[in-house]
Design a protein around this motif. Structure first.
Motif, PDB file in Angstrom:
ATOM      1  N   ALA A 133       0.845  -1.206   0.000  1.00  8.90           N
ATOM      2  CA  ALA A 133       0.000   0.000   0.000  1.00  8.90           C
ATOM      3  C   ALA A 133       0.878   1.252   0.000  1.00  8.90           C
ATOM      4  N   ALA A 134       1.947   1.215   0.794  1.00  6.88           N
ATOM      5  CA  ALA A 134       2.878   2.353   0.842  1.00  6.88           C
ATOM      6  C   ALA A 134       3.571   2.544  -0.507  1.00  6.88           C
ATOM      7  N   ARG A 135       4.007   1.457  -1.112  1.00  3.36           N
ATOM      8  CA  ARG A 135       4.669   1.537  -2.426  1.00  3.36           C
ATOM      9  C   ARG A 135       3.748   2.189  -3.455  1.00  3.36           C
ATOM     10  N   ILE A 136       2.521   1.700  -3.532  1.00  3.17           N
ATOM     11  CA  ILE A 136       1.582   2.228  -4.524  1.00  3.17           C
ATOM     12  C   ILE A 136       1.261   3.691  -4.241  1.00  3.17           C
ATOM     13  N   GLU A 150       1.626  20.152  -0.992  1.00  4.87           N
ATOM     14  CA  GLU A 150       2.047  19.180   0.009  1.00  4.87           C
ATOM     15  C   GLU A 150       1.031  18.066   0.136  1.00  4.87           C
ATOM     16  N   VAL A 151       1.520  16.848   0.051  1.00  2.03           N
ATOM     17  CA  VAL A 151       0.728  15.664   0.362  1.00  2.03           C
ATOM     18  C   VAL A 151       1.293  15.116   1.664  1.00  2.03           C
ATOM     19  N   ARG A 152       0.417  15.024   2.644  1.00  5.17           N
ATOM     20  CA  ARG A 152       0.807  14.488   3.943  1.00  5.17           C
ATOM     21  C   ARG A 152       0.127  13.139   4.119  1.00  5.17           C
ATOM     22  N   PHE A 153       0.922  12.092   4.273  1.00  7.06           N
ATOM     23  CA  PHE A 153       0.373  10.783   4.597  1.00  7.06           C
ATOM     24  C   PHE A 153       0.225  10.731   6.111  1.00  7.06           C
ATOM     25  N   VAL A 154      -1.001  10.575   6.572  1.00  5.76           N
ATOM     26  CA  VAL A 154      -1.283  10.529   8.003  1.00  5.76           C
ATOM     27  C   VAL A 154      -1.565   9.076   8.353  1.00  5.76           C
ATOM     28  N   LEU A 155      -0.656   8.497   9.118  1.00  2.00           N
ATOM     29  CA  LEU A 155      -0.661   7.062   9.360  1.00  2.00           C
ATOM     30  C   LEU A 155      -0.964   6.785  10.820  1.00  2.00           C
ATOM     31  N   PHE A 156      -1.882   5.873  11.030  1.00  3.76           N
ATOM     32  CA  PHE A 156      -2.468   5.660  12.338  1.00  3.76           C
ATOM     33  C   PHE A 156      -1.506   5.093  13.367  1.00  3.76           C
ATOM     34  N   ASP A 157      -0.618   4.198  12.947  1.00  5.78           N
ATOM     35  CA  ASP A 157       0.248   3.544  13.936  1.00  5.78           C
ATOM     36  C   ASP A 157       1.700   3.519  13.460  1.00  5.78           C
ATOM     37  N   HIS A 161       3.438   3.900   9.679  1.00  2.00           N
ATOM     38  CA  HIS A 161       4.343   5.042   9.511  1.00  2.00           C
ATOM     39  C   HIS A 161       5.701   4.561   9.009  1.00  2.00           C
ATOM     40  N   GLU A 162       6.216   3.494   9.598  1.00  6.46           N
ATOM     41  CA  GLU A 162       7.523   2.976   9.196  1.00  6.46           C
ATOM     42  C   GLU A 162       7.493   2.439   7.759  1.00  6.46           C
ATOM     43  N   ALA A 163       6.404   1.797   7.362  1.00  8.68           N
ATOM     44  CA  ALA A 163       6.293   1.289   5.984  1.00  8.68           C
ATOM     45  C   ALA A 163       6.354   2.444   4.981  1.00  8.68           C
ATOM     46  N   LEU A 168       9.448   6.094   1.253  1.00 13.47           N
ATOM     47  CA  LEU A 168       9.943   7.427   0.904  1.00 13.47           C
ATOM     48  C   LEU A 168      11.467   7.436   0.807  1.00 13.47           C
ATOM     49  N   ARG A 169      12.140   6.753   1.728  1.00 16.37           N
ATOM     50  CA  ARG A 169      13.610   6.680   1.665  1.00 16.37           C
ATOM     51  C   ARG A 169      14.055   5.980   0.384  1.00 16.37           C
TER      52      ARG A 169
END
Length: 177
Positions: A133-136, A150-157, A161-163, A168-169
């Motif tokens: 999901a993160a890749r896509i 700005e696109v902000r991905f707001v991740l619940f846990d 967040h780490e995925a 992104l890295r």
């Protein structure tokens, strides 16, 4: 170029021009992000969704498409509702998931939104593996032409967040080579 940022937390508490809702096709609320946005945003969002259902979206919002409503009591101007696909090991639905991000950005552009907050669409109850999901999400947002600043991905846990942080890295390294 659109800046991509990450936040761990509750998307209903984020300030942005537009907040993306991982909606179900009925547009009438549900569980997860969808239910949280409807609860925190108040009755104005549901009223707008009912108007959409009474009009062009009588059968609901199709998977991969997006539509905007008021944001009600949220700290945003709009909620962009998009319906992600359910994950399937038998059928590749990646293009439908990518379409959620592209369609949401297209709606954001039509509205004039400059900041957009996304959840991890389809990665909750719809079962999409978080790393994929993160890749896509990251690849699609990076490759979509948009006026959004700005696109902000707001991740619940922390796991989600780490995925997204790992993706992104990886894509940052890939774009420098």
């Amino acid at each position: 170029m659109t800046a991509l940022t990450l936040t761990q937390g509750d998307i209903t508490r984020v300030s942005a021009d537009a907040i993306v809702n991982a909606a179900n096709s009925s547009l009438l609320g549900g569980g997860g992000v969808d239910g949280a946005i409807h609860r925190r945003g108040g009755p104005a969002i549901l009223a707008d969704c009912r108007r959409l259902r009474a009009g062009h979206y009588g059968k609901g919002l199709p998977t991969g498409q997006a539509v905007a409503t008021t944001a009600g009591e949220l700290d945003a101007r709009w909620v962009i509702h998009t319906v992600g696909p359910r994950y399937s090991q038998q059928e590749d639905r990646s293009e439908l998931l990518a379409s959620c991000y592209r369609a949401s950005l297209r709606v954001a552009d039509e509205l004039g939104a400059r900041t957009v907050a996304f959840p991890a669409v389809s990665a909750g109850i719809y079962g999409w593996p978080m790393d994929d999901a993160a890749r896509i999400a990251v690849e699609t947002v990076r490759s979509t032409r948009t006026a959004v600043e700005e696109v902000r991905f707001v991740l619940f846990d922390e796991r989600s967040h780490e995925a997204f942080a790992a993706r992104l890295r990886t894509t940052s390294r890939d774009s420098r080579t």
